[in-house]
Design a protein around this motif. Structure first.
Motif, PDB file in Angstrom:
ATOM      1  N   GLU A 265       0.822  -1.210   0.000  1.00 43.14           N
ATOM      2  CA  GLU A 265       0.000   0.000   0.000  1.00 43.14           C
ATOM      3  C   GLU A 265       0.860   1.265   0.000  1.00 43.14           C
ATOM      4  N   ASP A 266       2.173   1.113  -0.166  1.00 42.63           N
ATOM      5  CA  ASP A 266       3.082   2.256  -0.258  1.00 42.63           C
ATOM      6  C   ASP A 266       3.178   2.756  -1.696  1.00 42.63           C
ATOM      7  N   SER A 267       3.484   4.037  -1.842  1.00 43.62           N
ATOM      8  CA  SER A 267       3.764   4.626  -3.148  1.00 43.62           C
ATOM      9  C   SER A 267       4.955   5.569  -3.021  1.00 43.62           C
ATOM     10  N   LEU A 268       5.568   5.881  -4.150  1.00 42.53           N
ATOM     11  CA  LEU A 268       6.761   6.724  -4.160  1.00 42.53           C
ATOM     12  C   LEU A 268       6.738   7.608  -5.392  1.00 42.53           C
ATOM     13  N   VAL A 269       7.247   8.837  -5.254  1.00 40.09           N
ATOM     14  CA  VAL A 269       7.372   9.753  -6.383  1.00 40.09           C
ATOM     15  C   VAL A 269       8.778  10.311  -6.413  1.00 40.09           C
ATOM     16  N   ALA A 270       9.341  10.419  -7.618  1.00 40.37           N
ATOM     17  CA  ALA A 270      10.615  11.108  -7.850  1.00 40.37           C
ATOM     18  C   ALA A 270      10.426  11.916  -9.130  1.00 40.37           C
TER      19      ALA A 270
ATOM     20  N   ALA B  12       9.269  11.675  -2.637  1.00 42.68           N
ATOM     21  CA  ALA B  12       8.462  11.433  -1.443  1.00 42.68           C
ATOM     22  C   ALA B  12       7.945  10.004  -1.419  1.00 42.68           C
ATOM     23  N   VAL B  13       7.659   9.531  -0.204  1.00 44.78           N
ATOM     24  CA  VAL B  13       6.981   8.249  -0.007  1.00 44.78           C
ATOM     25  C   VAL B  13       5.633   8.516   0.642  1.00 44.78           C
ATOM     26  N   ALA B  14       4.659   7.667   0.341  1.00 42.43           N
ATOM     27  CA  ALA B  14       3.333   7.743   0.954  1.00 42.43           C
ATOM     28  C   ALA B  14       2.951   6.340   1.412  1.00 42.43           C
ATOM     29  N   ASP B  15       2.492   6.236   2.637  1.00 40.96           N
ATOM     30  CA  ASP B  15       2.188   4.950   3.266  1.00 40.96           C
ATOM     31  C   ASP B  15       0.702   4.903   3.582  1.00 40.96           C
TER      32      ASP B  15
ATOM     33  N   THR C  87      -1.841  10.585  -3.728  1.00 45.51           N
ATOM     34  CA  THR C  87      -0.939  11.586  -3.164  1.00 45.51           C
ATOM     35  C   THR C  87       0.317  11.752  -4.003  1.00 45.51           C
ATOM     36  N   VAL C  88       0.970  10.647  -4.361  1.00 43.25           N
ATOM     37  CA  VAL C  88       2.219  10.801  -5.110  1.00 43.25           C
ATOM     38  C   VAL C  88       1.960  11.290  -6.532  1.00 43.25           C
TER      39      VAL C  88
ATOM     40  N   GLY D 140      -6.760   6.752   4.061  1.00 45.58           N
ATOM     41  CA  GLY D 140      -5.808   7.820   4.323  1.00 45.58           C
ATOM     42  C   GLY D 140      -4.389   7.357   4.083  1.00 45.58           C
ATOM     43  N   THR D 141      -3.456   8.297   4.188  1.00 40.07           N
ATOM     44  CA  THR D 141      -2.052   7.985   3.937  1.00 40.07           C
ATOM     45  C   THR D 141      -1.164   8.985   4.661  1.00 40.07           C
ATOM     46  N   THR D 142       0.020   8.545   4.995  1.00 37.58           N
ATOM     47  CA  THR D 142       1.065   9.468   5.414  1.00 37.58           C
ATOM     48  C   THR D 142       1.805   9.945   4.170  1.00 37.58           C
ATOM     49  N   VAL D 143       2.655  10.950   4.328  1.00 37.44           N
ATOM     50  CA  VAL D 143       3.540  11.367   3.244  1.00 37.44           C
ATOM     51  C   VAL D 143       4.767  12.013   3.871  1.00 37.44           C
TER      52      VAL D 143
END
Length: 250
Positions: free
Chosen positions: A20-25, A52-55, A70-71, A112-115
């Protein structure tokens, strides 16, 4: 030439059924997938670059949807992230996007998610977070936490908690967020670790620090060793991390 390197890895861990994690660069996003080895990207330093990472919040529906939203939103906003105010505005848009998506599909209510991440600018870095994913300054002076965990106080004898005091989305009714944002001027050999709590919960801080020091000049080995440490500690959660290096500075 001034440049930014991003070495990233995302893995399900040993217990969860899905990532369920995502990442953006910058323009590159990694959502709910698994990388077997660290991947390294190189970008010119100058225009804003968000990493960034989003959990996605576990135990609630749609964590992977919230983290992906989010990402992708941060990737779209990347070129406009030229100041602390612009970054805060973009995170507010991310928060609203998660709530709006949940409103359109009640099966996703409370998702929801963290970032957490950094925005590399021409002369500085903006470190930011909402939730308990982390940003650590891993430069030559030794590791130093830049993010602020949005968790309630820990009870005696506990090192971690899954409870959050704020997140993007995560409630039945819209709640604004107050992101933590810190501006840091560029320094030679600047380096940042961005990670979800799938790394920081099972692996003690001093062990993470030791790995960062041991592989100060090799982000691929550092990323792989950190992932391996989380797996050897039981891999209880999804593990996503990025090591960001800023080079070519005078």
């Amino acid at each position: 030439m001034r440049y930014v390197t991003v070495t990233a890895l995302s893995h399900t861990g040993l217990v969860r059924e899905q990532n369920e994690d995502s990442l953006v660069a910058g323009p590159w996003t990694l959502c709910g997938t698994v990388t077997e080895n660290p991947q390294t990207l190189v970008f010119p330093l100058g225009h804003p670059l968000v990493v960034a990472v989003a959990d996605g919040i576990g135990g609630q529906p749609g964590g992977e949807v919230a983290s992906e939203l989010t990402v992708r939103q941060l990737s779209l906003a990347c070129a406009s992230l030229t100041s602390e105010e612009a970054l805060r505005d973009a995170l507010a848009v991310c928060n609203r996007a998660v709530y709006d998506a949940a409103d359109r599909n009640r099966a996703l209510a409370t998702m929801g998610t963290t970032v957490a991440g950094v925005v590399a600018l021409a002369d500085s870095v903006l470190a930011f977070n909402v939730g308990d994913s982390r940003v650590i300054d891993a430069g030559p002076d030794g590791p130093r936490r830049l993010s602020v965990d949005d968790n309630p106080p820990l009870s005696h004898g506990r090192r971690t908690t899954s409870l959050l005091t704020q997140s993007l989305g995560g409630g039945l009714r819209f709640t604004p967020v107050v992101p933590h944002v810190t501006a840091i001027p560029h320094t030679p050999d600047a380096r940042y670790l961005i990670c979800t709590d799938g790394l920081t919960d099972p692996v003690p801080e001093d062990e993470i620090d030791e790995v960062l020091r041991r592989y100060a000049d090799d982000n691929s080995k550092a990323a792989f060793t950190l992932w391996k440490a989380a797996i050897e500690a039981g891999g209880p959660d999804n593990i996503t991390l990025a090591l960001v290096g800023i080079g070519g500075l005078d």
